[in-house]
Design an enzyme around this catalytic site. Structure first.
Site, short mmCIF file in Angstrom:
data_model
loop_
_atom_site.label_atom_id
_atom_site.label_comp_id
_atom_site.label_asym_id
_atom_site.label_seq_id
_atom_site.Cartn_x
_atom_site.Cartn_y
_atom_site.Cartn_z
CB SER A 196 -0.94 -0.01 1.22
OG SER A 196 -0.19 -0.15 2.41
CB THR A 197 4.03 2.27 1.66
OG1 THR A 197 3.47 1.79 2.88
CG2 THR A 197 4.71 3.60 1.91
CD GLU B 156 8.20 -7.15 -1.64
OE1 GLU B 156 7.18 -6.46 -1.70
OE2 GLU B 156 8.57 -7.72 -0.59
C1 5RP Z 1 5.01 -6.92 0.34
C2 5RP Z 1 5.86 -6.19 1.30
C3 5RP Z 1 5.45 -4.81 1.66
O1 5RP Z 1 6.47 -3.92 1.32
C4 5RP Z 1 5.17 -4.74 3.15
O2 5RP Z 1 4.23 -5.74 3.48
C5 5RP Z 1 4.65 -3.37 3.57
O3 5RP Z 1 3.40 -3.18 2.99
P1 5RP Z 1 2.54 -1.87 3.25
O4 5RP Z 1 3.23 -0.75 2.58
O5 5RP Z 1 1.20 -2.19 2.62
O6 5RP Z 1 2.43 -1.65 4.72
O7 5RP Z 1 6.86 -6.65 1.78
O8 5RP Z 1 5.42 -8.25 0.20
#
Ligand code: 5RP
Length: 223
Positions: free
Chosen positions: A30-31, A103
Site C-alpha cells: 500500500s505504501t 522483492e
Molecule cells: C510486500 C511487502 C510490503 O512492502 C510490506 O508488506 C509493507 O506493505 P505496506 O506498505 O502495505 O504496509 O513486503 O510483500
C-alpha cells in the site's frame, strides 16, 4: 496525520531518489502504491520500471509506465519498497504482501534500497510482525518444525479458505514468536533449509535509506 496520509507523504518523497532517464525498481504494497501514483507524474522522464509483483506491474501499466522484465537489466540505481518492520541498521522484515521473493530479486539488482514506511514500522529488534517465509508446499511441515525448534510458531497463510498461492505458485508461512537478534545469521541459516524459497528477513539486501513518515514530516534515516 493518518497512517494513509503518512504513506502518501513518503511515497511522494521517494520520487526524488528516482534517477532520470533510467529504469527504477518498484516494490509492492500500500505504501508503494502511493509511490507508483507519484511516479506517474514524472513517467516521461524515466525509461520505466522493473516490478516485484503482478499487482505492482498492473498498477504501473495502468498509469502508462513501461515495465521491463528483470532479465532485461544488468543493474538498477535504485529500488523503492516498503517494509513490515525496519530496524536501526536498515535490516527489514518484508512479505506482508506475499511478494518477498520477487522483492528480494529486484533489491539484489539494485545499488540502493530506499525503504518507505510510516513510523509504526521502525523497531529495535525485529520479530513482532509475523515473519513471512515463501516455501515449496511439500516442505511446509518440515520447515514449521524447524521454526518450532527456534521457539517460533508457523501458520500457513490462507486466502478465501484455501492456502494463498504466491505469484511464483508457492505458499507462505507466517511465523510468530521469534526474536531476530542477528538478522544476517538468521537469514543465512533459514536460506539453507530445503524447501525455503525466500525468508522475509532482508539483511543481505538491507535498506541504505529509510524515508519514515512521522507526525512532524518525513524523516530520512541513512544506514
Ligand atoms: C510486500 C511487502 C510490503 O512492502 C510490506 O508488506 C509493507 O506493505 P505496506 O506498505 O502495505 O504496509 O513486503 O510483500
Amino acid at each position: 496525520m493518518t497512517q494513509d496520509e503518512l504513506k502518501t507523504l513518503v511515497g511522494q518523497a521517494a520520487v526524488k531518489y528516482v534517477v532520470k532517464g533510467e529504469i527504477v525498481g518498484v516494490g509492492t504494497g500500500s505504501t508503494v502504491n502511493k509511490f507508483i501514483d507519484a511516479l506517474a507524474a514524472i513517467k516521461s522522464e524515466i525509461k520505466g520500471a522493473v516490478s516485484s509483483s503482478v499487482a505492482s506491474t498492473e498498477r504501473l501499466k495502468a498509469l502508462g509506465i513501461k515495465v521491463f522484465d528483470a532479465n532485461e537489466v544488468i543493474e538498477l540505481s535504485v529500488y523503492i519498497d516498503g517494509a513490515d518492520e525496519i530496524d536501526h541498521s536498515g535490516y527489514m522484515v518484508k512479505g506482508g504482501g506475499a511478494a518477498l521473493t520477487r522483492e528480494k530479486i529486484v533489491a539484489s539488482l539494485s545499488k540502493k534500497f530506499v525503504c518507505i514506511a510510516d513510523e509504526s514500522k521502525l523497531v529495535k529488534t525485529m520479530g513482532a510482525f509475523p515473519l513471512p517465509v515463501e516455501v515449496i508446499p511439500m516442505a511446509a511441515q518440515r520447515i514449521s518444525a524447524l521454526f518450532a525448534a527456534k521457539g517460533g510458531s508457523a501458520q500457513l497463510r490462507m486466502k478465501d479458505s484455501a492456502p494463498l498461492v504466491t505469484d511464483n505458485g508457492q505458499h507462505i508461512l507466517d511465523v510468530t514468536g521469534l526474536q531476530i537478534a542477528d538478522p544476517l545469521a538468521f537469514e543465512s541459516e533459514v536460506n539453507q533449509w530445503p524447501g525455503v524459497v525466500t525468508v522475509g528477513v532482508f539483511a543481505h539486501q538491507k535498506a541504505q535509506v529509510c524515508l519514515l513518515g512521522t507526525s512532524t514530516g518525513v524523516k530520512t534515516l541513512e544506514f
